[in-house]
Design an enzyme around this catalytic site. Structure first.
Site, PDB file in Angstrom:
ATOM      1  N   LYS A 142      82.128  21.459  72.274  1.00 61.69           N
ATOM      2  CA  LYS A 142      81.433  21.431  73.561  1.00 61.69           C
ATOM      3  C   LYS A 142      81.725  20.088  74.215  1.00 61.69           C
ATOM      4  O   LYS A 142      81.840  19.080  73.514  1.00 61.69           O
ATOM      5  CB  LYS A 142      79.919  21.562  73.349  1.00 61.69           C
ATOM      6  CG  LYS A 142      79.489  22.935  72.863  1.00 61.69           C
ATOM      7  CD  LYS A 142      77.963  23.013  72.830  1.00 61.69           C
ATOM      8  CE  LYS A 142      77.501  23.817  71.639  1.00 61.69           C
ATOM      9  NZ  LYS A 142      76.126  23.583  71.250  1.00 61.69           N
ATOM     10  N   GLY A 162      68.342  26.099  65.416  1.00 61.90           N
ATOM     11  CA  GLY A 162      69.515  26.767  65.974  1.00 61.90           C
ATOM     12  C   GLY A 162      70.251  27.400  64.815  1.00 61.90           C
ATOM     13  O   GLY A 162      69.631  27.721  63.799  1.00 61.90           O
ATOM     14  N   ARG A 187      69.802  36.607  67.009  1.00 62.47           N
ATOM     15  CA  ARG A 187      69.560  37.765  67.896  1.00 62.47           C
ATOM     16  C   ARG A 187      69.955  39.076  67.229  1.00 62.47           C
ATOM     17  O   ARG A 187      69.258  40.077  67.361  1.00 62.47           O
ATOM     18  CB  ARG A 187      70.341  37.609  69.211  1.00 62.47           C
ATOM     19  CG  ARG A 187      69.685  36.655  70.171  1.00 62.47           C
ATOM     20  CD  ARG A 187      70.644  36.246  71.240  1.00 62.47           C
ATOM     21  NE  ARG A 187      71.789  35.542  70.671  1.00 62.47           N
ATOM     22  CZ  ARG A 187      72.716  34.935  71.386  1.00 62.47           C
ATOM     23  NH1 ARG A 187      72.682  34.976  72.686  1.00 62.47           N
ATOM     24  NH2 ARG A 187      73.698  34.295  70.798  1.00 62.47           N
ATOM     25  N   GLU A 193      71.897  16.754  73.417  1.00 62.85           N
ATOM     26  CA  GLU A 193      72.534  15.770  72.544  1.00 62.85           C
ATOM     27  C   GLU A 193      73.563  14.955  73.326  1.00 62.85           C
ATOM     28  O   GLU A 193      73.777  13.774  73.063  1.00 62.85           O
ATOM     29  CB  GLU A 193      73.222  16.508  71.379  1.00 62.85           C
ATOM     30  CG  GLU A 193      72.207  17.081  70.411  1.00 62.85           C
ATOM     31  CD  GLU A 193      72.631  18.369  69.721  1.00 62.85           C
ATOM     32  OE1 GLU A 193      73.470  19.110  70.280  1.00 62.85           O
ATOM     33  OE2 GLU A 193      72.103  18.629  68.636  1.00 62.85           O
ATOM     34  N   ASN A 198      81.085  17.262  71.340  1.00 67.92           N
ATOM     35  CA  ASN A 198      80.230  17.740  70.258  1.00 67.92           C
ATOM     36  C   ASN A 198      80.984  18.890  69.586  1.00 67.92           C
ATOM     37  O   ASN A 198      81.018  19.995  70.106  1.00 67.92           O
ATOM     38  CB  ASN A 198      78.929  18.221  70.920  1.00 67.92           C
ATOM     39  CG  ASN A 198      77.862  18.574  69.926  1.00 67.92           C
ATOM     40  OD1 ASN A 198      78.116  18.654  68.716  1.00 67.92           O
ATOM     41  ND2 ASN A 198      76.652  18.791  70.425  1.00 67.92           N
ATOM     42  N   ARG A 219      73.418  28.998  55.876  1.00 65.00           N
ATOM     43  CA  ARG A 219      73.129  28.036  54.807  1.00 65.00           C
ATOM     44  C   ARG A 219      71.810  28.358  54.111  1.00 65.00           C
ATOM     45  O   ARG A 219      70.861  28.797  54.751  1.00 65.00           O
ATOM     46  CB  ARG A 219      73.062  26.608  55.381  1.00 65.00           C
ATOM     47  CG  ARG A 219      74.420  26.079  55.777  1.00 65.00           C
ATOM     48  CD  ARG A 219      74.319  24.751  56.495  1.00 65.00           C
ATOM     49  NE  ARG A 219      74.606  24.895  57.918  1.00 65.00           N
ATOM     50  CZ  ARG A 219      74.514  23.910  58.811  1.00 65.00           C
ATOM     51  NH1 ARG A 219      74.142  22.705  58.437  1.00 65.00           N
ATOM     52  NH2 ARG A 219      74.794  24.133  60.078  1.00 65.00           N
ATOM     53  N   ARG A 229      80.083  13.129  68.720  1.00 69.81           N
ATOM     54  CA  ARG A 229      78.983  13.342  67.790  1.00 69.81           C
ATOM     55  C   ARG A 229      79.587  13.548  66.402  1.00 69.81           C
ATOM     56  O   ARG A 229      80.440  14.414  66.220  1.00 69.81           O
ATOM     57  CB  ARG A 229      78.181  14.566  68.215  1.00 69.81           C
ATOM     58  CG  ARG A 229      77.066  14.848  67.265  1.00 69.81           C
ATOM     59  CD  ARG A 229      76.272  16.044  67.689  1.00 69.81           C
ATOM     60  NE  ARG A 229      75.427  16.447  66.584  1.00 69.81           N
ATOM     61  CZ  ARG A 229      74.936  17.657  66.423  1.00 69.81           C
ATOM     62  NH1 ARG A 229      75.183  18.577  67.321  1.00 69.81           N
ATOM     63  NH2 ARG A 229      74.178  17.939  65.388  1.00 69.81           N
ATOM     64  N   GLY A 276      64.763  27.934  68.779  1.00 71.58           N
ATOM     65  CA  GLY A 276      63.490  27.280  69.125  1.00 71.58           C
ATOM     66  C   GLY A 276      63.210  27.294  70.615  1.00 71.58           C
ATOM     67  O   GLY A 276      62.064  27.423  71.050  1.00 71.58           O
ATOM     68  N   HIS A 311      71.115  16.058  62.700  1.00 73.18           N
ATOM     69  CA  HIS A 311      70.686  16.455  64.051  1.00 73.18           C
ATOM     70  C   HIS A 311      70.001  15.284  64.770  1.00 73.18           C
ATOM     71  O   HIS A 311      69.121  15.493  65.600  1.00 73.18           O
ATOM     72  CB  HIS A 311      69.677  17.628  64.007  1.00 73.18           C
ATOM     73  CG  HIS A 311      70.267  18.944  63.629  1.00 73.18           C
ATOM     74  ND1 HIS A 311      69.611  19.824  62.807  1.00 73.18           N
ATOM     75  CD2 HIS A 311      71.436  19.532  63.974  1.00 73.18           C
ATOM     76  CE1 HIS A 311      70.367  20.913  62.645  1.00 73.18           C
ATOM     77  NE2 HIS A 311      71.473  20.755  63.337  1.00 73.18           N
ATOM     78  N   HIS A 327      64.167  21.492  65.288  1.00 72.45           N
ATOM     79  CA  HIS A 327      65.461  21.878  65.859  1.00 72.45           C
ATOM     80  C   HIS A 327      65.871  23.163  65.141  1.00 72.45           C
ATOM     81  O   HIS A 327      66.255  23.136  63.977  1.00 72.45           O
ATOM     82  CB  HIS A 327      66.489  20.762  65.627  1.00 72.45           C
ATOM     83  CG  HIS A 327      67.875  21.115  66.074  1.00 72.45           C
ATOM     84  ND1 HIS A 327      68.479  20.544  67.173  1.00 72.45           N
ATOM     85  CD2 HIS A 327      68.772  21.994  65.575  1.00 72.45           C
ATOM     86  CE1 HIS A 327      69.683  21.057  67.330  1.00 72.45           C
ATOM     87  NE2 HIS A 327      69.889  21.946  66.368  1.00 72.45           N
ATOM     88  N   ASP A 377      73.650  35.473  63.134  1.00 74.19           N
ATOM     89  CA  ASP A 377      73.139  35.224  64.481  1.00 74.19           C
ATOM     90  C   ASP A 377      71.713  35.773  64.594  1.00 74.19           C
ATOM     91  O   ASP A 377      71.478  36.957  64.331  1.00 74.19           O
ATOM     92  CB  ASP A 377      74.064  35.914  65.493  1.00 74.19           C
ATOM     93  CG  ASP A 377      73.754  35.493  66.909  1.00 74.19           C
ATOM     94  OD1 ASP A 377      74.527  34.702  67.466  1.00 74.19           O
ATOM     95  OD2 ASP A 377      72.722  35.946  67.455  1.00 74.19           O
TER      96      ASP A 377
HETATM   97  P1  ADP Z   1      74.485  25.621  67.310  1.00 71.48           P
HETATM   98  O1  ADP Z   1      74.532  24.670  68.484  1.00 71.48           O
HETATM   99  O2  ADP Z   1      74.050  24.980  66.025  1.00 71.48           O
HETATM  100  O3  ADP Z   1      75.656  26.544  67.172  1.00 71.48           O
HETATM  101  P2  ADP Z   1      72.397  26.862  68.812  1.00 71.48           P
HETATM  102  O4  ADP Z   1      71.379  25.817  68.945  1.00 71.48           O
HETATM  103  O5  ADP Z   1      73.224  27.216  69.995  1.00 71.48           O
HETATM  104  O6  ADP Z   1      73.279  26.598  67.554  1.00 71.48           O
HETATM  105  O7  ADP Z   1      71.655  28.201  68.309  1.00 71.48           O
HETATM  106  C1  ADP Z   1      72.342  29.367  68.037  1.00 71.48           C
HETATM  107  C2  ADP Z   1      71.330  30.406  67.601  1.00 71.48           C
HETATM  108  O8  ADP Z   1      70.410  30.650  68.678  1.00 71.48           O
HETATM  109  C3  ADP Z   1      71.940  31.743  67.231  1.00 71.48           C
HETATM  110  O9  ADP Z   1      71.399  32.186  66.002  1.00 71.48           O
HETATM  111  C4  ADP Z   1      71.475  32.651  68.367  1.00 71.48           C
HETATM  112  O10 ADP Z   1      71.285  33.987  67.946  1.00 71.48           O
HETATM  113  C5  ADP Z   1      70.155  32.037  68.746  1.00 71.48           C
HETATM  114  N1  ADP Z   1      69.704  32.452  70.079  1.00 71.48           N
HETATM  115  C6  ADP Z   1      70.325  32.237  71.260  1.00 71.48           C
HETATM  116  N2  ADP Z   1      69.628  32.818  72.274  1.00 71.48           N
HETATM  117  C7  ADP Z   1      68.543  33.407  71.706  1.00 71.48           C
HETATM  118  C8  ADP Z   1      67.443  34.183  72.195  1.00 71.48           C
HETATM  119  N3  ADP Z   1      67.315  34.464  73.482  1.00 71.48           N
HETATM  120  N4  ADP Z   1      66.528  34.618  71.307  1.00 71.48           N
HETATM  121  C9  ADP Z   1      66.661  34.338  69.999  1.00 71.48           C
HETATM  122  N5  ADP Z   1      67.666  33.625  69.472  1.00 71.48           N
HETATM  123  C10 ADP Z   1      68.600  33.173  70.301  1.00 71.48           C
END
Ligand code: ADP
Length: 392
Positions: free
Chosen positions: A15, A205, A280, A377, A8, A236, A89, A328, A178, A203, A278
């Site tokens: 990954k 992320g 967080r 996935e 992926n 985006r 993927r 999520g 996705h 979804h 990000d």
């Molecule tokens: P991708 O696979 O598309 O890179 P992810 O599904 O791993 O994305 O999601 C990444 C996002 O999840 C980032 O914005 C990250 O800050 C957020 N994230 C990860 N852990 C937490 C958490 N404990 N609380 C809030 N957001 C989080």
């Protein structure tokens, strides 16, 4: 037993999970982050042990080569021939693929061609395929498209109101992305709420999309012709009034390429907050009183609320609401902000369960089942490799 590698790859990450099928046991899993930098991170989990290393990994080909060398050096496999199938993927399958497919030269060419529509992903997906092909020339490789699960979206939901010829000439329509993630959580949610026919999967992320799923089939999804549409994401824009694009281009004297970059990589949470892409980091800044960061979180959550409302209408009701992906799955705050606006649908969550990220977080009086399902996935990829390559 058959060993299957699931790959992926994202714009700066890769990954992997090596499965033993059909029992779906993970032999080793890990990934490379920050590809293209001198401080890339390669990490894996093998036999309960976690290892992480910082090193220079210049591009995706180098990442694949390094990963394959570690598999042998650490005796995770004894020879490359042990890997009987590799599943990749792939972001965009266009109108070509309603299912996963064995990769040949034509498939590679089309994946490359569709890079125009998914510039952050298809080109690196193709590099992944070609890198594996170099090292494992006789191993079956399968492409699993993000768009395939959404092939069932009816035409009235995928047409844009442009002159029809553009649909015919260029395939301009909604595709939805996705797919493996929406498919996985929809399948899991059907096990947990077997009578629930009307499901909305969120979804959320760094990329984010919402899907309406009726009886296991996608009937609508928020990403569109490309993965730029729909929800606000890390970098985006999500949905915009299309007139904004030529307006900015003229005012700022930007080329089409520059405006594409602006919408794909400088917008979203990052664009509004000015802090980070990000979630967080933006949450932290908001907690410290940064108003633009708080605004970014509010806009982000509210766009999900809008899509859930639209898709509850598409489904004419709602039985199950699912949250998945990085934000999520882990942010109880985002789930609270969203579900606070869904009481009209009979959604009510138990804050204690929500705070603990439990699997089922609806309150006893909720009319809708609310689930937090970690996405997988890679298992969809591994199952598809077994089915399409007729292994096992
Ligand atoms: P991708 O696979 O598309 O890179 P992810 O599904 O791993 O994305 O999601 C990444 C996002 O999840 C980032 O914005 C990250 O800050 C957020 N994230 C990860 N852990 C937490 C958490 N404990 N609380 C809030 N957001 C989080």
């Amino acid at each position: 037993m058959t060993k299957i590698m699931a790959i992926n790859s994202g714009s700066s990450s890769l990954k992997f999970k090596l499965f033993e099928m059909p029992n779906e046991e993970i032999l080793v899993e890990g990934g490379v982050e920050r590809i293209g930098s001198s401080s890339a991170i390669f990490s894996y989990k093998f036999e309960g042990k976690k290892v992480a290393k910082e090193l220079e990994i210049s591009d995706h080909e180098a990442a694949v080569n390094y990963l394959l060398s570690v598999l042998i050096d650490e005796k995770m496999i004894t020879s490359y021939e042990e890997i009987e199938g590799v599943g990749h993927r792939i972001s965009h399958g266009g109108t070509y693929y309603e299912d996963a497919t064995l990769i040949d030269e034509v498939v590679e060419e089309r994946i490359g061609e569709l890079g125009v529509l998914s510039p952050l992903h298809n080109p690196v997906n193709l590099i992944g395929i070609r890198s594996f092909k170099k090292v494992l020339p006789n191993t079956k490789q399968v492409a699993i498209f993000d768009t395939s699960f959404h092939y069932s979206i009816p035409k009235k939901n995928y047409m844009y109101a442009l002159p029809y010829e553009y649909y015919e000439k260029y395939g301009i329509r909604r595709y939805g992305f996705h797919g493996p993630s929406h498919q996985y959580v929809a399948e899991e949610s059907a096990k947990l709420n077997p009578n629930g026919k009307k499901t909305i999967t969120c979804h959320i992320g760094s990329g984010a999309s919402v899907s309406a799923v009726l009886d296991g089939q996608s009937i609508n999804s928020s990403m569109g012709f490309t993965p730029l549409a729909g929800l606000v994401m890390g970098t985006r824009t999500g949905d915009l009034d299309p007139q904004i694009i030529p307006f900015i281009q003229e005012k700022e004297g930007l080329s089409p390429q520059e405006v594409k970059e602006l919408m794909n990589t400088k917008s979203g949470l990052l664009g509004i907050s000015g802090v980070s892409n990000d979630y967080r980091d933006v949450e932290k800044a908001a907690d410290e009183g940064n108003e633009r960061a708080q605004l970014a979180l509010d806009v982000f959550a509210h766009q999900v609320v809008h899509y859930i409302g639209a898709y509850a209408a598409d489904l004419n009701g709602l039985d199950t609401l699912v949250f998945t992906a990085g934000i999520g799955e882990r942010s109880s705050r985002v789930r609270t902000s969203i579900t606070n606006y869904l009481t009209y649908l009979g959604v009510s969550i138990d804050e204690e369960k929500n705070n603990k990220n439990e699997l089922s977080i609806e309150a006893d009086d909720s009319k809708v089942k609310v689930l937090v399902i970690p996405t997988d996935e890679e298992i969809i990829i591994a199952r598809d490799v077994m089915r399409i390559a007729k292994l096992g």
